[in-house]
Design a protein around this motif. Structure first.
Motif, PDB file in Angstrom:
ATOM      1  N   ALA A 126     -33.422 -75.595 -24.408  1.00  0.00           N
ATOM      2  CA  ALA A 126     -32.538 -75.359 -22.987  1.00  0.00           C
ATOM      3  C   ALA A 126     -32.109 -77.276 -23.381  1.00  0.00           C
ATOM      4  O   ALA A 126     -31.294 -76.797 -22.864  1.00  0.00           O
ATOM      5  N   LEU A 127     -32.977 -77.811 -24.307  1.00  0.00           N
ATOM      6  CA  LEU A 127     -31.575 -79.072 -25.030  1.00  0.00           C
ATOM      7  C   LEU A 127     -30.985 -78.515 -25.905  1.00  0.00           C
ATOM      8  O   LEU A 127     -29.652 -79.291 -25.208  1.00  0.00           O
ATOM      9  N   ARG A 128     -30.821 -77.437 -26.476  1.00  0.00           N
ATOM     10  CA  ARG A 128     -29.397 -77.161 -27.224  1.00  0.00           C
ATOM     11  C   ARG A 128     -28.637 -76.966 -26.487  1.00  0.00           C
ATOM     12  O   ARG A 128     -27.274 -77.123 -26.637  1.00  0.00           O
ATOM     13  N   LEU A 129     -28.457 -76.438 -25.193  1.00  0.00           N
ATOM     14  CA  LEU A 129     -27.922 -75.542 -24.114  1.00  0.00           C
ATOM     15  C   LEU A 129     -26.856 -76.938 -23.495  1.00  0.00           C
ATOM     16  O   LEU A 129     -26.010 -76.374 -22.962  1.00  0.00           O
ATOM     17  N   GLY A 130     -28.264 -77.600 -22.687  1.00  0.00           N
ATOM     18  CA  GLY A 130     -27.453 -79.333 -22.277  1.00  0.00           C
ATOM     19  C   GLY A 130     -26.703 -79.762 -22.987  1.00  0.00           C
ATOM     20  O   GLY A 130     -25.773 -80.350 -22.350  1.00  0.00           O
ATOM     21  N   ARG A 131     -26.414 -80.070 -24.033  1.00  0.00           N
ATOM     22  CA  ARG A 131     -25.888 -80.580 -25.171  1.00  0.00           C
ATOM     23  C   ARG A 131     -24.166 -79.977 -25.379  1.00  0.00           C
ATOM     24  O   ARG A 131     -23.371 -80.431 -25.532  1.00  0.00           O
ATOM     25  N   ALA A 132     -24.048 -78.214 -25.368  1.00  0.00           N
ATOM     26  CA  ALA A 132     -23.522 -77.859 -25.451  1.00  0.00           C
ATOM     27  C   ALA A 132     -22.473 -78.017 -24.068  1.00  0.00           C
ATOM     28  O   ALA A 132     -21.127 -78.014 -24.366  1.00  0.00           O
ATOM     29  N   LYS A 133     -23.100 -77.849 -23.034  1.00  0.00           N
ATOM     30  CA  LYS A 133     -22.453 -77.760 -21.865  1.00  0.00           C
ATOM     31  C   LYS A 133     -21.980 -79.194 -21.447  1.00  0.00           C
ATOM     32  O   LYS A 133     -20.481 -79.043 -21.108  1.00  0.00           O
ATOM     33  N   ASP A 134     -22.616 -80.299 -21.926  1.00  0.00           N
ATOM     34  CA  ASP A 134     -21.813 -81.330 -22.084  1.00  0.00           C
ATOM     35  C   ASP A 134     -20.852 -81.998 -22.866  1.00  0.00           C
ATOM     36  O   ASP A 134     -19.819 -82.725 -22.865  1.00  0.00           O
ATOM     37  N   ALA A 135     -20.948 -81.366 -23.586  1.00  0.00           N
ATOM     38  CA  ALA A 135     -19.643 -80.970 -24.230  1.00  0.00           C
ATOM     39  C   ALA A 135     -18.501 -79.958 -24.633  1.00  0.00           C
ATOM     40  O   ALA A 135     -17.433 -80.655 -25.028  1.00  0.00           O
ATOM     41  N   GLY A 136     -19.035 -79.679 -23.570  1.00  0.00           N
ATOM     42  CA  GLY A 136     -18.040 -78.613 -23.075  1.00  0.00           C
ATOM     43  C   GLY A 136     -17.695 -77.197 -24.289  1.00  0.00           C
ATOM     44  O   GLY A 136     -16.384 -76.333 -23.876  1.00  0.00           O
TER      45      GLY A 136
END
Length: 406
Positions: free
Chosen positions: A321-331
């Protein structure tokens, strides 16, 4: 405070702002949800009195920007959803329906006037929204919907039915997805000319429907075995008339609802881990206190194996989930990543909740303890916003380049 289940020191990956979000939402859940959720679940009661407090915490449209929305990061939103679902999946769903679905539809697809009219009140919890996509005969295949909107005399007229629509009977507005034929779209000035060459004769479009409109009826679905502390409804639309401006002008076609569904699926990938973590923590507490054969349950090898296996799986899901969130924030987030996380984390969470229940023995089937409540709630979470089968086929298409949906 960090959880004893954080074997990998995941907390160290969070910023001070992210930890502050976690602590605020966790405190709310401890104070307002945990003391009451067993009774709410047993009575099939959605505690709408919590809505203003959720709004005060900035949970509605939390990750949307502008028009009164908090504009927090994707990771902050995910952390908040993990903490809310540690309380109950049904209460996390209230936030998801309001923010990730209804508000997201207006934010992503609406006009500036629509955003200004609706989003501030929704962010403040003064207006509730719902998202009408699923139909009685169109669940995993939303393109098979039969709800239709036609343009006559300068107004839209919608006929159809929707099912399993969260919050619909208490909502102030509904985002209704309906098929519009080219003739009506041309008459309303919203025809997507680029699709004509492809032979498209109708497209799915979203509409903002005030729930007080004549012909709009929402009826709560009763006798549920899951998500009992929440509200899902059937919607009937019989000749519902709307102003020409009710249509969402941007992103015609299935792209419209799918962009919103991906927002909801993202939150689920985090939220399911909250239910799993709470189940483990409850089992740990019980195993430390309950004695059998003059020994705490936690002192038996088989119990420790259960606790270790569950916690390792939890940490894997939290890191996903954290990997997903960091990718979402990074675009850099791609849709198949959301499917992978939703599929994997829902599977993991429901297995953890079921296994945690076994630590309680017979006592685990009462509402006094959370794991079985989480397990039955997760049956719904695993199904909505894309079943296991749908996400498996999305990932299969990514791997092979071949669609196998039919």
């Amino acid at each position: 405070m960090p959880s004893v289940t954080d074997l990998m020191d995941i907390e160290s990956e969070f910023s001070a702002e992210e930890l502050e979000v976690r602590d605020r939402v966790a405190d709310f859940v401890d104070r307002r949800v945990r003391p009451n959720i067993g009774a709410w679940f047993d009575a099939a009661h959605l505690p709408v009195e919590l809505v203003p407090e959720m709004a005060e915490l900035g949970l509605f449209g939390m990750h949307l920007k502008g028009h009164g929305c908090p504009g927090r990061s994707a990771v902050e939103y995910g952390i908040a959803m993990q903490e809310m679902e540690a309380g109950d999946s049904g209460l996390r769903t209230v936030i998801s329906v309001q923010g990730s679905l209804a508000m997201s539809a207006i934010s992503k697809h609406g006009s500036e006037a629509q955003k200004e009219k609706w989003l501030p009140g929704m962010a403040a919890g003064e207006l509730l929204g719902c998202f009408g996509l699923t139909e009685p005969e169109a669940g995993s295949d939303p393109a098979g919907m039969t709800t239709r909107a036609r343009f006559e005399g300068g107004r839209w007229i919608i006929d159809g039915a929707k099912r399993w629509i969260g919050l619909a009977s208490i909502a102030d507005l509904a985002i209704i997805w309906a098929k519009v034929d080219n003739e009506s779209a041309r008459a309303a000035g919203v025809l997507d000319e680029s699709r004509l060459k492809e032979g498209v004769t109708e497209q799915v479009r979203g509409f903002i429907v005030p729930t007080g409109s004549a012909g709009f009826t929402a009826t709560p679905i009763e006798s549920k075995l899951s998500m009992r502390a929440s509200l899902q409804c059937d919607i009937e639309l019989r000749g519902v008339e709307l102003d020409a401006e009710a249509i969402l002008p941007e992103n015609p076609g299935m792209r419209g609802p799918f962009l919103c569904l991906n927002e909801a699926r993202y939150g689920i990938a985090w939220g399911a881990m909250g239910a799993a973590r709470d189940s483990i923590e409850a089992a740990l507490d019980y195993a430390g206190e309950r004695r059998q054969f003059d020994t705490p349950l936690a002192g038996f090898q088989l119990t420790q194996k259960k606790l270790v296996d569950m916690t390792v799986a939890l940490n894997q899901g939290q890191l996903l989930a954290l990997r997903l969130g960091r990718a979402k924030d990074a675009g850099t987030l791609e849709p198949h990543m959301i499917s992978a996380a939703k599929l994997a984390n829902c599977r993991t969470a429901i297995e953890i909740a079921r296994e945690a229940r076994t630590v309680f023995g017979g006592n685990g089937i009462t509402t006094e303890h959370s794991p079985l409540r989480h397990a039955v709630n997760l049956e719904s979470v695993r199904t909505y916003e894309g079943t296991d089968e749908v996400h498996t086929l999305i990932l299969g298409r990514k791997l092979t380049g071949l669609g196998a949906f039919a």
